[in-house]
Design a protein around this motif. Structure first.
Motif, short mmCIF file in Angstrom:
data_model
loop_
_atom_site.label_atom_id
_atom_site.label_comp_id
_atom_site.label_asym_id
_atom_site.label_seq_id
_atom_site.Cartn_x
_atom_site.Cartn_y
_atom_site.Cartn_z
N GLY A 7 -32.46 -24.11 30.55
CA GLY A 7 -31.80 -23.68 29.32
C GLY A 7 -32.71 -22.90 28.41
N GLN A 8 -33.68 -22.19 28.97
CA GLN A 8 -34.62 -21.39 28.18
C GLN A 8 -34.64 -19.95 28.69
N PHE A 9 -34.77 -19.00 27.76
CA PHE A 9 -34.83 -17.61 28.15
C PHE A 9 -36.23 -17.18 28.59
N CYS A 10 -37.23 -18.05 28.39
CA CYS A 10 -38.61 -17.73 28.75
C CYS A 10 -38.70 -17.35 30.23
N ALA A 13 -39.80 -20.18 32.53
CA ALA A 13 -38.73 -21.13 32.83
C ALA A 13 -37.78 -20.57 33.87
N MET A 14 -37.41 -19.29 33.75
CA MET A 14 -36.47 -18.69 34.69
C MET A 14 -37.07 -18.60 36.09
N ALA A 15 -38.36 -18.26 36.17
CA ALA A 15 -39.03 -18.21 37.47
C ALA A 15 -39.14 -19.60 38.08
N ALA A 16 -39.40 -20.60 37.23
CA ALA A 16 -39.52 -21.98 37.72
C ALA A 16 -38.20 -22.48 38.29
N GLU A 17 -37.08 -22.05 37.72
CA GLU A 17 -35.79 -22.46 38.25
C GLU A 17 -35.58 -21.99 39.68
N VAL A 18 -36.17 -20.85 40.02
CA VAL A 18 -36.05 -20.31 41.38
C VAL A 18 -37.09 -20.90 42.32
#
Length: 230
Positions: A7-10, A13-18
């Motif tokens: 739930g973060q635009f950073c 964070a987005m790379a970690a989700e993948v």
């Protein structure tokens, strides 16, 4: 399968989700190291189930990191190739490895021994250039393992290709290496050298192959990075 979002635009964070689901970075490591076939990828992550590997590859494909391509001349066979986005992960994998080599304690690393992974990595990192230009066979025998996992063979072809065998390939042995798995893993990781490990290692074979073993042996790509913790 949809992963839970931070739930973060950073971008971190987005790379970690993948990339930070279990096993994903190890699959990426194998792809970055040059494995393209499903069975070769499995040999690099031997404790990962086929089902989970297939799932992670589909997730990487959905994320645009991997693409499947047909293998020319092999009907119905596909291989996995990194996209441009996947190729951009080379320095990420390198940074992970260098950090682990520098900051993870040696004893912690050497508690996680795996002969399949060790031999597979030695196979793909072996440097045939110091060796005579002929077929050479090196047999490794790990004295502390059960008979089913004790003996392994590396077959170096005149072309420089290296095969890993779990059963005797039937060729004359040029070098016998007998040791325990921890010692060989320490050498592979750069925590010891062939010379310093000789008290726990028996080498029997061509003296020139023995003499140059440190230079042709397939070491970890991070072996040259000094440890910064004991």
């Amino acid at each position: 399968m949809t992963q839970a979002s931070y739930g973060q635009f950073c971008p971190v964070a987005m790379a970690a989700e993948v990339l930070c689901t279990r096993w994903t970075m190890l699959v990426v490591r194998e792809l970055v190291s040059g494995s393209t076939r499903f069975n070769d990828l499995r040999r690099g992550v031997p404790r990962m189930s086929r089902t989970l590997l297939s799932r992670r590859l589909k997730e990487l494909e959905h994320a645009g990191i991997v693409e499947r391509r047909p293998v020319p001349g092999e009907h119905g066979v596909q291989e996995y190739r990194l996209t441009s986005a996947g190729e951009d992960l080379y320095p990420v994998v390198e940074a992970f490895g260098l950090w682990g080599q520098k900051w993870v304690q040696s004893d912690v690393s050497l508690q996680k021994l795996d002969p399949s992974l060790l031999m597979w990595d030695m196979r793909r990192n072996l440097d045939p250039s110091p060796l005579p230009s002929k077929r050479l066979v090196v047999q490794f025998r790990y004295t502390d393992l059960a008979p089913a996992n004790r003996s392994w063979w590396l077959v170096v072809q005149p072309s420089g290709d290296v095969d890993l065998c779990r059963t005797d390939p039937g060729f004359e042995i040029d070098l016998y290496v007998e040791t325990d798995l921890r010692t060989m893993t320490a050498v592979w990781m750069g925590l010891a050298t062939v010379a310093t490990a000789r008290r726990n290692m028996s080498l029997d074979g061509d003296p020139e192959i023995v003499r140059t073993m440190q230079s042709w042996l397939g070491l970890s790509p991070f072996a040259a990075q000094p440890k910064l913790v004991p």
